[in-house]
Design an enzyme around this catalytic site. Structure first.
Site, PDB file in Angstrom:
ATOM      1  N   HIS A 157      -2.618  -0.581  -3.728  1.00  0.00           N
ATOM      2  CA  HIS A 157      -3.513  -1.530  -2.832  1.00  0.00           C
ATOM      3  C   HIS A 157      -4.956  -1.203  -2.679  1.00  0.00           C
ATOM      4  CE1 HIS A 157       0.933  -1.449  -1.174  1.00  0.00           C
ATOM      5  NE2 HIS A 157       0.542  -2.689  -0.619  1.00  0.00           N
ATOM      6  N   LYS A 161      -6.597   1.022   2.419  1.00  0.00           N
ATOM      7  CA  LYS A 161      -5.066   1.310   3.000  1.00  0.00           C
ATOM      8  C   LYS A 161      -5.112   2.560   3.253  1.00  0.00           C
ATOM      9  CE  LYS A 161      -0.167   0.365   2.381  1.00  0.00           C
ATOM     10  NZ  LYS A 161      -0.250  -0.172   3.619  1.00  0.00           N
TER      11      LYS A 161
END
EC number: 1.17.1.8
Length: 271
Positions: A157, A161
């Site tokens: 990600h 995140k």
């Protein structure tokens, strides 16, 4: 039938803005409230403008109780503390609560479970059709293969995140564990580092990568003797999660109280 009136929680964030845009593109739903954290500098701003749309007259507010008086549901992709606070109010109001928040603890999940006697909750680590199909396939493959195939889940990600493994990775891990007929918590291997020793038979491993602007990449690897099976999904735009959340809200509207998942929404629960 009148449009379903929805509140977007965390309306000033990236996912909140995507949800606002998705509502504007979807028939049968209307934005009736935009929730933001107390003290946010975005309070009072127009949700449409924040989402890159024309002004819609819905200003960001920190008062969910007031916002929910004339709502049918809330879309909640926030943080665990905020989601748990929202759960109680949504349950009192009797509105649909779609939860896409990740990083929830076992105690958080227990709180959510406790309200579902009177509340309609749809909760999933990922709201996209593709990922839920991937989870269904993961369960089936795990059922079919023996312990001589090791299961590893790799996710990547964007650099901002804040939780790991991702909610989607855990969703896939649960699917693999269900296919194997084991408890994920007692068979999960995370964050290997140093002299770890040989891999334990039956473990389900997780690896988390962070960098750049990656929306979400997930792979499930079944590594056996002299061969590997890899199942993968790559999210190219978070709008897939927003449209999935709207599908969940519309599906849940009018359902009996209970805790549902995207597998229920998509008809994949028995796959």
């Amino acid at each position: 039938m009148s449009d379903m009136r929805l509140i977007v929680a965390g309306a000033g964030g990236r996912m909140g803005r995507a949800l606002t845009r998705a509502i504007s593109e979807t028939k049968g739903v209307v934005l009736t409230g935009a929730l933001e954290a107390p003290g946010s500098e975005l309070l009072g701003q127009d949700a449409g403008v924040l989402a890159g749309l024309p002004a819609n007259g819905v200003e960001l507010s920190a008062d969910l109780w007031t916002l929910s008086a004339n709502a049918d549901g809330i879309l909640d992709f926030t943080v665990p503390g905020a989601t748990i606070a929202n759960v109680a109010i949504a349950a009192q109001r009797g509105i649909v609560h779609v939860i896409g928040t990740t990083g929830l603890s076992s105690s958080d999940n227990a709180v959510i479970q406790s309200v579902t006697r009177q509340a309609i909750v749809v909760k999933s680590g990922n709201m996209s059709l593709g990922v839920n199909l991937l989870a269904a396939l993961t369960k089936r493959v795990a059922q079919s293969l023996g312990d001589n195939f090791d299961i590893e889940i790799v996710e990547m990600h964007h650099r901002a995140k804040i939780d790991a493994p991702s909610g989607t990775a855990l969703l896939l891990g649960e699917a693999a564990a269900l296919g194997r007929g084991v408890d994920l918590d007692s068979h999960s291997a995370r964050g290997r580092d140093g002299l770890t020793g040989a891999r334990k038979t039956g473990d389900i491993g997780f690896a988390s990568l962070r960098g750049g602007t990656v929306t979400g990449d997930h792979s499930v690897i079944f590594a056996g003797p002299y061969e590997r099976i890899e199942l993968a999904h790559k999210a190219e735009d978070r709008m897939i999660f927003a449209h999935g959340a709207l599908k969940a809200a519309q599906w849940a509207h009018g359902k009996k109280p209970g805790l549902y998942s995207m597998m229920d929404v998509l008809g994949l629960a028995e796959f």
